[in-house]
Design a protein around this motif. Structure first.
Motif, short mmCIF file in Angstrom:
data_model
loop_
_atom_site.label_atom_id
_atom_site.label_comp_id
_atom_site.label_asym_id
_atom_site.label_seq_id
_atom_site.Cartn_x
_atom_site.Cartn_y
_atom_site.Cartn_z
N ALA A 1 13.46 -110.00 -46.82
CA ALA A 1 14.61 -109.29 -47.38
C ALA A 1 14.42 -108.97 -48.86
O ALA A 1 14.77 -107.88 -49.33
CB ALA A 1 15.88 -110.12 -47.17
N GLU A 2 13.87 -109.94 -49.59
CA GLU A 2 13.74 -109.77 -51.04
C GLU A 2 12.88 -108.57 -51.43
O GLU A 2 13.04 -108.01 -52.53
CB GLU A 2 13.16 -111.05 -51.66
N ASP A 3 12.00 -108.15 -50.52
CA ASP A 3 11.13 -107.00 -50.81
C ASP A 3 11.95 -105.72 -51.05
O ASP A 3 11.50 -104.81 -51.76
CB ASP A 3 10.18 -106.73 -49.65
N PHE A 4 13.13 -105.67 -50.46
CA PHE A 4 13.90 -104.43 -50.48
C PHE A 4 15.13 -104.50 -51.40
O PHE A 4 15.88 -103.54 -51.50
CB PHE A 4 14.35 -104.10 -49.05
N VAL A 5 15.31 -105.65 -52.05
CA VAL A 5 16.51 -105.84 -52.87
C VAL A 5 16.63 -104.82 -54.01
O VAL A 5 17.68 -104.21 -54.19
CB VAL A 5 16.58 -107.29 -53.39
N PRO A 6 15.59 -104.60 -54.83
CA PRO A 6 15.75 -103.65 -55.95
C PRO A 6 16.17 -102.25 -55.50
O PRO A 6 17.11 -101.66 -56.06
CB PRO A 6 14.36 -103.63 -56.61
N ASP A 7 15.51 -101.72 -54.47
CA ASP A 7 15.85 -100.37 -54.00
C ASP A 7 17.23 -100.35 -53.34
O ASP A 7 17.96 -99.36 -53.45
CB ASP A 7 14.80 -99.89 -53.00
N LEU A 8 17.57 -101.44 -52.66
CA LEU A 8 18.88 -101.48 -52.01
C LEU A 8 20.00 -101.52 -53.06
O LEU A 8 21.01 -100.83 -52.92
CB LEU A 8 18.96 -102.72 -51.10
N ILE A 9 19.81 -102.30 -54.10
CA ILE A 9 20.81 -102.36 -55.18
C ILE A 9 20.98 -100.98 -55.81
O ILE A 9 22.10 -100.52 -56.04
CB ILE A 9 20.39 -103.40 -56.25
N GLN A 10 19.87 -100.31 -56.08
CA GLN A 10 19.94 -98.98 -56.67
C GLN A 10 20.67 -98.01 -55.75
O GLN A 10 21.48 -97.19 -56.20
CB GLN A 10 18.53 -98.47 -56.97
N SER A 11 20.42 -98.11 -54.45
CA SER A 11 21.06 -97.21 -53.49
C SER A 11 22.57 -97.46 -53.41
O SER A 11 23.37 -96.51 -53.37
CB SER A 11 20.41 -97.38 -52.11
N TYR A 12 22.97 -98.72 -53.38
CA TYR A 12 24.41 -99.03 -53.37
C TYR A 12 25.06 -98.56 -54.67
O TYR A 12 26.18 -98.04 -54.68
CB TYR A 12 24.63 -100.53 -53.19
N ARG A 13 24.34 -98.73 -55.77
CA ARG A 13 24.88 -98.28 -57.06
C ARG A 13 25.11 -96.77 -57.05
O ARG A 13 26.14 -96.29 -57.53
CB ARG A 13 23.92 -98.68 -58.19
N GLU A 14 24.19 -96.03 -56.46
CA GLU A 14 24.35 -94.58 -56.38
C GLU A 14 25.56 -94.19 -55.53
O GLU A 14 26.27 -93.23 -55.83
CB GLU A 14 23.07 -93.95 -55.81
N VAL A 15 25.80 -94.95 -54.45
CA VAL A 15 26.99 -94.69 -53.63
C VAL A 15 28.25 -94.88 -54.46
O VAL A 15 29.16 -94.04 -54.45
CB VAL A 15 27.01 -95.62 -52.40
N LEU A 16 28.31 -95.99 -55.18
CA LEU A 16 29.51 -96.28 -55.97
C LEU A 16 29.72 -95.25 -57.07
O LEU A 16 30.85 -94.80 -57.31
CB LEU A 16 29.40 -97.69 -56.56
N LEU A 17 28.64 -94.85 -57.71
CA LEU A 17 28.75 -93.86 -58.78
C LEU A 17 29.25 -92.52 -58.23
O LEU A 17 30.12 -91.87 -58.84
CB LEU A 17 27.40 -93.68 -59.46
N GLU A 18 28.71 -92.10 -57.09
CA GLU A 18 29.13 -90.82 -56.54
C GLU A 18 30.57 -90.87 -56.05
O GLU A 18 31.33 -89.91 -56.23
CB GLU A 18 28.20 -90.39 -55.41
N LEU A 19 30.97 -91.99 -55.44
CA LEU A 19 32.36 -92.11 -55.00
C LEU A 19 33.30 -92.05 -56.20
O LEU A 19 34.37 -91.43 -56.13
CB LEU A 19 32.56 -93.43 -54.24
#
Length: 754
Positions: A176-194
């Motif tokens: 799971a940890e392999d994907f944490v940085p990109d996942l955080i960035q992707s969730y952040r982009e969702v929140l910013l766009e919303l």
């Protein structure tokens, strides 16, 4: 004091989404027509919630199939073999959900598992080495804008990052940890766009937080949310939990930079204590005080007393979980008024939240509270003393079958003389349009009982002959007389009520209509003996008697809240025991007692497994078959749950043969069977029946070979992974022909090797 809900039923008041989506599958409507219909359905739901008086309304809780799959698609978490195929976005989505076999390629459906302790199923996302997690989907934004265009400000809902990572499958070599940085960035982009679109709140669903969590998992939670919210994204974040309490991470959650925390006060045993230990003044508590999983009216007096114990300054009243787990509305039912008064489906629960907010903010006792108190002051049912005395009289020996399994196994092998790798099916055959029409005509009185029974006999004869023709070793009668594996039994048991339109989504377009346990349960008359006996009389081969087990009947019903689950289950077990003994007395020598939902009410915390569930659920199953003869072979079946961690308990059910769903989970259960020296004979499903895809002989042969590498050949049965009721005749027959051919090939190889 505001009101909200975690989520709303998505299938529609009359299962409209199911019927339109299935039209799309049959190519009767276009993709554009399906999307247009779905948009109108969402608008109806938002308006219904708003008109009920709910102030904070969710969006993006709608899904064509599953919200976990939606989240995976949003973030490009799509297996490479599917991503490269020439699909439209919707075609790719449904290929992941259902599988695909056609000119564009060959895709197996993603594994499907139970959504925590419910009968809802989610599609398991898969992270691969080459997975590039990034924001690619638009659904969450489009649906927010749809609602906004109607003048409805919604709170978009998304499966949270911790739960997404917890539920996912990982390719070998990935964690799971392999994907944490990109996942955080992707969730952040969702929140910013919303935030740019005008959303004020976002809801991140984190039900995985109510499970037992190790230090590593707690650290992952902290990392995810501290990094995600390290800067102001212009939108408030609600972390929503449900199905239990968050005792392991309450301190962490209350110190995270989130704005709201949703807690379950219905199933969360420790939730009240946790909140009373202290709740931050800068956060809003979303208190889940209306049960989102059961259909009984809320006891306002008890709920008001609970709320008054909360030392919280900012409070929103909400449901304990999404309302997708209950039917749409009682308004579509024909129950008598004295029954309806006790019931609350999704739409009625909206009214309960509004009532409770009004009661809690009023200085005077109001009419809604008086009426509710009157309802709960009266006895709802009269208890059945005979049933209660039978349960009370049970002794330890009533739960033990003699002789022990090893001796029974020898006796049964000598009696039945089955070949290596005996083949069978799980029970049901396709419920075609014709079958459903005939049953409806009979129920309406349009055809006589004699005409209906002649039709059922003809279907049984047809399918018995076909099973023999393709070489199945143990036959089934097909269950053409049955509507549903739980409802059919409930209709023949005292103590049950049945709704007309009480449909609940199980997975995708598959709905179930759980019956309601109203009172004490007992068997009124034999239920299955007539048709099982008829089928056995038509052939010299063995035909399985097919029953649903007591735990599954309970778990797939809406249970009583005035007595324990244990007591209701033992009542059911005694009733089904009578049916088992009647089948045996009428010449049925192989009896399958399905416990498909055994795991469903297993507590999410392992420390509670035995003390609160397995200590009575497993004995309840044993009670059902404890009195049969040693040579009567007892089968059971379990589907679409994670069983690897309760293998020893399943072995303790003391059945003779157990079939598992295993194909979608890539037969991972086999390693645990091997490790725990599982004694029961097993039939790991060799192909996935929840997909229309037809497996080849070579594919099934490979699966059988894999099974034999883990399980002794003398212990293995060959069968599909579930019943075939929902499949079409063409794909069913082709798949089963391939199954018997594959079994024959492997059997011949094994024999020649000897």
């Amino acid at each position: 004091m505001k009101t909200s809900i975690v989520g709303f039923p998505r299938i529609g008041e009359h299962r409209e989404l199911k019927f339109q989506t299935e039209k799309y599958f049959r190519q009767e409507i276009s993709e554009e027509e399906l999307l247009t219909f779905a948009k109108a359905l969402r608008q109806k739901h938002w308006q219904t919630i708003k008109q009920a008086g709910i102030e904070e309304i969710p969006s993006n809780d709608f899904s064509f199939y599953d919200q976990t799959l939606d989240t995976a698609v949003l973030f490009n978490i799509i297996p490479e073999e599917v991503a490269k195929l020439p699909f439209t976005d919707l075609e790719r989505y449904f290929a992941l959900a259902r599988g695909y076999q056609g000119e564009k390629g060959d895709v197996k459906a993603r594994p499907m598992k139970k959504w925590f302790n419910t009968n809802y199923h989610y599609l398991v996302p898969k992270f691969e080495k080459n997975t590039q997690v990034k924001l690619t989907g638009r659904k969450i934004f489009a649906e927010y804008q749809e609602a906004k265009a109607l003048g409805i400000q919604t709170r978009p809902v998304l499966v949270g990052p911790f739960t997404l990572l917890s539920l996912a499958e990982y390719e070998a070599g990935c964690v799971a940890e392999d994907f944490v940085p990109d996942l955080i960035q992707s969730y952040r982009e969702v929140l910013l766009e919303l935030a740019k679109l005008g959303a004020q709140w976002v809801q991140l669903d984190e039900p995985a937080l109510v499970k037992d969590l190790a230090e590593k998992e707690k650290a992952l939670l902290t990392t995810l949310y501290q990094a995600l919210l390290e800067e102001n994204l212009g939108i408030k974040v609600l972390v929503q939990t449900y199905f239990g309490d968050v005792r392991d991470v309450y301190e962490i959650l209350t110190h995270l930079p989130i704005d709201g925390l949703g807690l379950d006060f219905v199933e969360g045993k420790e939730t009240l204590r946790l909140v009373q230990s202290g709740f931050p003044k800068d956060k809003i508590l979303y208190a889940g005080i209306v049960n989102g999983k059961n259909i009984w009216r809320n006891d306002y007096t008890k709920t008001v007393e609970l709320i008054k114990q909360l030392p919280v300054e900012q409070l929103v009243l909400t449901t304990s979980c999404s309302l997708l787990h209950v039917p749409y509305t009682v308004e579509n039912e024909t129950f008598a008024a004295d029954i309806t008064a006790h019931l609350a489906f999704a739409k009625e629960k909206l009214g309960e939240l509004v009532d409770l907010a009004t009661i809690l903010t009023s200085k005077h006792q109001i009419e809604q509270l008086i009426q509710n108190q009157t309802l709960f002051a009266n006895n709802r049912i009269e208890k059945n003393l005979k049933v209660q005395q039978a349960v009370d009289a049970l002794q330890p020996n009533d739960f033990i079958r003699q002789p022990a399994f090893a001796q029974r196994e020898k006796l049964q092998k000598a009696k039945f003389q089955f070949p290596l790798l005996p083949t069978t099916t799980i029970g049901s055959f396709p419920q075609t349009k014709e079958v459903k029409q005939k049953r409806a005509q009979f129920n309406r009185g349009d055809i006589t009982e004699q005409a209906y029974e002649a039709f059922v006999q003809a279907k049984i004869n047809e399918w018995l002959a076909w099973q023999s023709e393709i070489g199945l070793d143990v036959l089934v009668h097909g269950e053409f007389e049955r509507n549903d594996m739980v409802e059919y039994f409930g209709q023949n048991l005292a103590g049950y009520l049945f709704s007309q339109n009480g449909w609940v989504q199980s997975y995708g377009t598959r709905g179930v209509k759980p019956p309601i346990i109203w009172g004490d349960i007992y068997r009124k008359a034999p239920i299955t003996v007539k048709w099982s006996s008829y089928a056995q009389q038509q052939t010299k081969q063995y035909v399985k008697g097919m029953l649903t087990g007591p735990v599954t009947i309970l778990n797939w019903s809406f249970p009583r809240e005035d007595i324990s689950l244990r007591e209701s289950t033992l009542q059911l077990a005694l009733a089904i025991q009578e049916e088992v003994l009647d089948l045996e007395a009428n010449g049925i020598e192989i009896i399958q007692i399905d416990e498909a939902a055994l795991r469903e009410k297993l507590p999410l915390r392992q420390s509670d497994w035995f003390s609160e569930y397995l200590d009575w659920a497993i004995p309840a199953f044993r009670l059902v078959h404890s009195k049969v003869k040693p040579t009567t072979q007892i089968h059971t079946h379990m589907c679409y749950s994670e069983f690897t961690d309760i293998i020893e308990a399943i072995d303790a059910m003391d059945a003779d043969v157990i079939s598992f769903e295993a194909s979608r989970s890539n037969l991972t259960i086999l390693d645990e069977l091997q490790a725990k020296h599982f004694q029961t004979q097993v039939g790991p499903g060799v192909y996935d029946i929840h997909s229309p895809r037809i497996p080849s002989v070579a594919e099934i042969t490979e699966t059988i070979t894999k099974i034999l590498s883990k399980v002794p050949k003398e212990k293995v049965w060959i069968n599909p992974d579930c019943g075939l009721k929902t499949r079409g005749e063409k794909e069913t027959k082709a798949s089963l022909q391939h199954l018997t051919q594959a079994a024959r090939l492997v059997r011949e190889e094994l024999t020649s090797d000897e």
